[in-house]
Design a protein around this motif. Sequence first.
Motif, PDB file in Angstrom:
ATOM      1  N   ALA A  58       0.719  -1.128   0.006  1.00 45.18           N
ATOM      2  CA  ALA A  58      -0.021   0.015  -0.034  1.00 45.18           C
ATOM      3  C   ALA A  58       0.992   1.228  -0.007  1.00 45.18           C
ATOM      4  O   ALA A  58       0.749   2.204  -0.755  1.00 45.18           O
ATOM      5  CB  ALA A  58      -0.814  -0.008   1.218  1.00 45.18           C
ATOM      6  N   LEU A  59       1.796   1.229   0.960  1.00 44.55           N
ATOM      7  CA  LEU A  59       2.715   2.317   0.984  1.00 44.55           C
ATOM      8  C   LEU A  59       3.511   2.596  -0.576  1.00 44.55           C
ATOM      9  O   LEU A  59       3.710   3.729  -0.809  1.00 44.55           O
ATOM     10  CB  LEU A  59       3.855   2.199   1.914  1.00 44.55           C
ATOM     11  N   GLU A  63       3.091   6.041  -3.001  1.00 46.13           N
ATOM     12  CA  GLU A  63       4.523   7.012  -3.197  1.00 46.13           C
ATOM     13  C   GLU A  63       4.081   7.356  -4.820  1.00 46.13           C
ATOM     14  O   GLU A  63       4.009   8.269  -5.394  1.00 46.13           O
ATOM     15  CB  GLU A  63       5.677   6.394  -3.061  1.00 46.13           C
ATOM     16  N   TYR A  64       3.534   6.401  -5.619  1.00 47.00           N
ATOM     17  CA  TYR A  64       3.206   6.460  -7.046  1.00 47.00           C
ATOM     18  C   TYR A  64       2.009   7.722  -7.052  1.00 47.00           C
ATOM     19  O   TYR A  64       1.969   8.425  -7.780  1.00 47.00           O
ATOM     20  CB  TYR A  64       2.848   5.193  -7.724  1.00 47.00           C
ATOM     21  N   LYS A  66       1.272   9.995  -5.060  1.00 44.52           N
ATOM     22  CA  LYS A  66       1.652  11.301  -4.587  1.00 44.52           C
ATOM     23  C   LYS A  66       2.595  12.079  -5.949  1.00 44.52           C
ATOM     24  O   LYS A  66       2.230  13.042  -6.264  1.00 44.52           O
ATOM     25  CB  LYS A  66       2.602  11.240  -3.271  1.00 44.52           C
ATOM     26  N   ALA A  67       3.483  11.252  -6.281  1.00 47.37           N
ATOM     27  CA  ALA A  67       3.998  11.641  -7.696  1.00 47.37           C
ATOM     28  C   ALA A  67       3.265  12.117  -8.619  1.00 47.37           C
ATOM     29  O   ALA A  67       3.605  13.060  -9.241  1.00 47.37           O
ATOM     30  CB  ALA A  67       5.125  10.748  -8.115  1.00 47.37           C
ATOM     31  N   ALA A  68       2.107  11.351  -8.833  1.00 45.99           N
ATOM     32  CA  ALA A  68       1.293  11.436 -10.023  1.00 45.99           C
ATOM     33  C   ALA A  68       0.387  12.747  -9.662  1.00 45.99           C
ATOM     34  O   ALA A  68       0.172  13.612 -10.714  1.00 45.99           O
ATOM     35  CB  ALA A  68       0.354  10.321 -10.148  1.00 45.99           C
ATOM     36  N   TYR A  69      -0.080  13.077  -8.843  1.00 44.57           N
ATOM     37  CA  TYR A  69      -0.870  14.101  -8.493  1.00 44.57           C
ATOM     38  C   TYR A  69      -0.043  15.548  -8.159  1.00 44.57           C
ATOM     39  O   TYR A  69      -0.478  16.590  -8.478  1.00 44.57           O
ATOM     40  CB  TYR A  69      -1.984  14.361  -7.420  1.00 44.57           C
ATOM     41  N   GLU A  70       1.321  15.429  -7.777  1.00 46.84           N
ATOM     42  CA  GLU A  70       2.155  16.407  -7.617  1.00 46.84           C
ATOM     43  C   GLU A  70       2.616  16.950  -9.020  1.00 46.84           C
ATOM     44  O   GLU A  70       3.092  18.087  -9.046  1.00 46.84           O
ATOM     45  CB  GLU A  70       3.359  16.102  -6.625  1.00 46.84           C
ATOM     46  N   ALA A  71       2.636  16.150  -9.844  1.00 48.64           N
ATOM     47  CA  ALA A  71       3.075  16.441 -11.210  1.00 48.64           C
ATOM     48  C   ALA A  71       1.949  17.262 -11.963  1.00 48.64           C
ATOM     49  O   ALA A  71       2.319  17.989 -13.012  1.00 48.64           O
ATOM     50  CB  ALA A  71       3.657  15.297 -12.016  1.00 48.64           C
ATOM     51  N   LYS A  72       0.690  17.252 -11.492  1.00 51.69           N
ATOM     52  CA  LYS A  72      -0.218  18.046 -12.091  1.00 51.69           C
ATOM     53  C   LYS A  72      -0.317  19.458 -11.264  1.00 51.69           C
ATOM     54  O   LYS A  72      -0.048  19.667 -10.315  1.00 51.69           O
ATOM     55  CB  LYS A  72      -1.586  17.174 -12.017  1.00 51.69           C
ATOM     56  N   SER A  73      -1.094  20.293 -12.205  1.00 48.24           N
ATOM     57  CA  SER A  73      -1.226  21.561 -11.413  1.00 48.24           C
ATOM     58  C   SER A  73      -2.523  21.899 -10.983  1.00 48.24           C
ATOM     59  O   SER A  73      -3.456  22.165 -11.632  1.00 48.24           O
ATOM     60  CB  SER A  73      -0.992  22.811 -12.475  1.00 48.24           C
ATOM     61  N   LEU A  74      -2.461  21.302  -9.724  1.00 46.12           N
ATOM     62  CA  LEU A  74      -3.901  21.233  -9.261  1.00 46.12           C
ATOM     63  C   LEU A  74      -4.512  22.471  -8.394  1.00 46.12           C
ATOM     64  O   LEU A  74      -3.406  23.050  -7.759  1.00 46.12           O
ATOM     65  CB  LEU A  74      -3.893  20.134  -8.043  1.00 46.12           C
ATOM     66  N   HIS A  75      -5.728  22.626  -8.244  1.00 49.27           N
ATOM     67  CA  HIS A  75      -6.154  23.874  -7.597  1.00 49.27           C
ATOM     68  C   HIS A  75      -5.829  23.816  -6.154  1.00 49.27           C
ATOM     69  O   HIS A  75      -5.906  22.460  -5.608  1.00 49.27           O
ATOM     70  CB  HIS A  75      -7.414  24.009  -7.774  1.00 49.27           C
ATOM     71  N   PRO A  76      -5.431  24.465  -5.382  1.00 46.09           N
ATOM     72  CA  PRO A  76      -5.016  24.542  -4.041  1.00 46.09           C
ATOM     73  C   PRO A  76      -6.069  23.450  -3.088  1.00 46.09           C
ATOM     74  O   PRO A  76      -5.857  22.674  -2.314  1.00 46.09           O
ATOM     75  CB  PRO A  76      -5.047  25.827  -3.363  1.00 46.09           C
ATOM     76  N   VAL A  77      -7.522  23.715  -3.570  1.00 41.24           N
ATOM     77  CA  VAL A  77      -8.335  22.870  -2.826  1.00 41.24           C
ATOM     78  C   VAL A  77      -8.369  21.512  -3.278  1.00 41.24           C
ATOM     79  O   VAL A  77      -8.471  20.348  -2.460  1.00 41.24           O
ATOM     80  CB  VAL A  77      -9.862  23.308  -2.990  1.00 41.24           C
ATOM     81  N   ASP A  78      -8.206  21.109  -4.555  1.00 39.52           N
ATOM     82  CA  ASP A  78      -8.143  19.703  -4.921  1.00 39.52           C
ATOM     83  C   ASP A  78      -6.816  19.084  -4.462  1.00 39.52           C
ATOM     84  O   ASP A  78      -6.881  17.849  -4.412  1.00 39.52           O
ATOM     85  CB  ASP A  78      -8.205  19.855  -6.576  1.00 39.52           C
ATOM     86  N   TYR A  79      -5.789  19.990  -4.433  1.00 42.46           N
ATOM     87  CA  TYR A  79      -4.442  19.374  -3.843  1.00 42.46           C
ATOM     88  C   TYR A  79      -4.594  18.967  -2.572  1.00 42.46           C
ATOM     89  O   TYR A  79      -4.227  17.949  -2.100  1.00 42.46           O
ATOM     90  CB  TYR A  79      -3.286  20.478  -4.079  1.00 42.46           C
ATOM     91  N   LEU A  80      -5.510  19.823  -1.828  1.00 43.65           N
ATOM     92  CA  LEU A  80      -5.508  19.414  -0.394  1.00 43.65           C
ATOM     93  C   LEU A  80      -6.521  18.119  -0.224  1.00 43.65           C
ATOM     94  O   LEU A  80      -6.210  17.368   0.687  1.00 43.65           O
ATOM     95  CB  LEU A  80      -6.472  20.528   0.393  1.00 43.65           C
ATOM     96  N   ASN A  89      -4.905   6.858   3.594  1.00 40.03           N
ATOM     97  CA  ASN A  89      -4.169   5.642   3.307  1.00 40.03           C
ATOM     98  C   ASN A  89      -3.074   5.379   3.831  1.00 40.03           C
ATOM     99  O   ASN A  89      -2.866   4.192   4.142  1.00 40.03           O
ATOM    100  CB  ASN A  89      -4.371   5.358   1.807  1.00 40.03           C
ATOM    101  N   ARG A  90      -2.107   6.226   3.905  1.00 44.38           N
ATOM    102  CA  ARG A  90      -0.929   5.959   4.592  1.00 44.38           C
ATOM    103  C   ARG A  90      -1.005   5.599   6.172  1.00 44.38           C
ATOM    104  O   ARG A  90      -0.236   4.505   6.452  1.00 44.38           O
ATOM    105  CB  ARG A  90       0.190   7.345   4.260  1.00 44.38           C
ATOM    106  N   GLY A  91      -1.861   6.474   6.764  1.00 37.00           N
ATOM    107  CA  GLY A  91      -1.913   6.196   8.303  1.00 37.00           C
ATOM    108  C   GLY A  91      -2.676   4.694   8.327  1.00 37.00           C
ATOM    109  O   GLY A  91      -2.309   3.812   9.197  1.00 37.00           O
ATOM    110  N   ARG A  92      -3.458   4.230   7.374  1.00 32.29           N
ATOM    111  CA  ARG A  92      -3.918   2.793   7.568  1.00 32.29           C
ATOM    112  C   ARG A  92      -3.075   1.627   7.289  1.00 32.29           C
ATOM    113  O   ARG A  92      -2.767   0.805   7.747  1.00 32.29           O
ATOM    114  CB  ARG A  92      -5.090   2.519   6.620  1.00 32.29           C
ATOM    115  N   ALA A  93      -1.907   2.237   6.248  1.00 26.38           N
ATOM    116  CA  ALA A  93      -0.893   1.193   6.175  1.00 26.38           C
ATOM    117  C   ALA A  93       0.120   1.326   7.076  1.00 26.38           C
ATOM    118  O   ALA A  93       0.608   0.126   7.708  1.00 26.38           O
ATOM    119  CB  ALA A  93      -0.113   1.726   4.585  1.00 26.38           C
TER     120      ALA A  93
END
Length: 552
Positions: A58-59, A63-64, A66-80, A89-93
């Motif tokens: 899961a972890l 990581e994949y 996180k890299a995928a959505y950080e590569a996109k220019s998201l609106h601050p709300v969508d990024y949050l 999901n990281r917390g569950r893992a």
Amino acid sequence: CLMETYIETFDYQRALETEISILNNPDYASLENFIKWKPSLYNEIAFLYNRLGDGEMALEYLEYAKAAYEAKSLHPVDYLKAEALNKGNRGRAYLLIGDYHNAEKMGQAVLRAGKKLEQNYVIVLGYRLIGSASYQLGRSKKASRALMAGIELADKHNIATMQKFLYQDYALSLESTGRYQEALIWHKKHTALEHSTVKSKADARESLYHAEDRAYESHQELLRLRRENENQREITQKDARIKKLLMLVAFCLLSVIGVLVYFFKSLKEGQRKLIESEKKAQSANTAKSEFLANMSHEIRTPMNGVLGMLQLLRKTELSQQQRFYTDIMTKSGNSLINLISDILDFSKIEDDKMMLEVTSGDLRDALGITTNLFAGRASEKGLSLTYTYENTLPRYFVFDDNRLRQILSNLIGNAIKFTSSGSVNIRVTGRVIKGVGDIIIDVQDTGIGIPKEKMDVIFEKFTQAESSIGRRFGGTGLGLAISRRLAVVMDGSLTVISEYGKGSTFRLRLPLIVTSAPAQNVLGGTAGEPDDLEQALSLTKTPPLIRTRKGY
């Protein structure tokens, strides 16, 4: 849709296989929608691995994601939102692999994101992660508070997917503190939400709790007596240690007080001497500034008279030798006045009294005119003097024309002075961001260059790269010092890149506000004589905004 059906029927293995087959299908790789869904796809795979109890995998997929959505220019709300989903999901893992400290950190991050987004499910998930991790770390009270806060919010908004986890973890936290009856109630609530096939487990757990209660009551008295004996022995040992510790602390305190008193007296005396020294230095600096200002005025007045008489003398009939003498006298007088001006400017900058007269003007023409003033000197030495202004840059900015020309004149004059053959190039580039231009002015020459060990000292006052420079080329070493300080006063910078024997590039970088073109621009066209330039500049200047920059 097939994958969602698998999840609804708790067939997580087949749902995972479906998701991975979609991810690895080469036919989808170039589809625009597939690229847009990729972060969510990674998160869903991580969610399924969590359900199957494989936190490590899961972890990896998180990581994949996180890299995928950080590569996109998201609106601050969508990024949050993406961050909250990923960290949840990281917390569950982390809970699965036993990394409870990181699980608690993820829970806190998810809780903050949920409150910002005002999403109840995310808030409840944050409480659940904090509570479960705290329980595993032995922080029963913290776990109970967090889990109860999550339960109240989940019950209020009927978030069924989170209720059973919260009920179960809260019951376990109650068990850890010996509150078995309350734990039983919450376990019952948890089992009521489970599938009908697990009802027998709830009955077995209830019987277990009754047996544990009876066992607990039977040996409670024995434990109480054992604790009393241990406590009494610890109290006796602690009393002896405390007495020794108090004596040691008292001795240390007395020693520290003595040292502090000594240092306090020394500090007071040092402060008194420092204040006196600062007052003397300030008085001396003020006297120096007043002296320089007065002497500048007193020397300039007779020098202007001398230069005026020399100009009148040149208009009379003179022999060739007399005209040669008057030219030398005129150049020497102008050099002396320039030196006086440099010293006075440097004194003003050091005393934080340098004034800027900020006006709206044509930057391209202003720099072009300044460059043209040196065309004669460059031609005398056989140098190529060029000036380029980037076409994409606006022409009109708010700036101090006189001070900018003073810096550029120093840089071009030095470039010509220290270049015996080749060229001197002035290039203006930059970009505009939100109405403010990041303007870069490069003055590049093919002159003697600067040794690496002298790069840090050339901007110091009365300093040149080598002691022989002053004898060979002349100069006081104030020009670059004043230019750098003027650049700082204008919120900019002046740097140099040089290779000894091959030339130097001085870079002036200034933030200038873009403005509209003035109604009439008389600076365009070919530059005239210096007197004509001053007249032209006076016609185009709007009433200046004068400001002082302090604290260099």
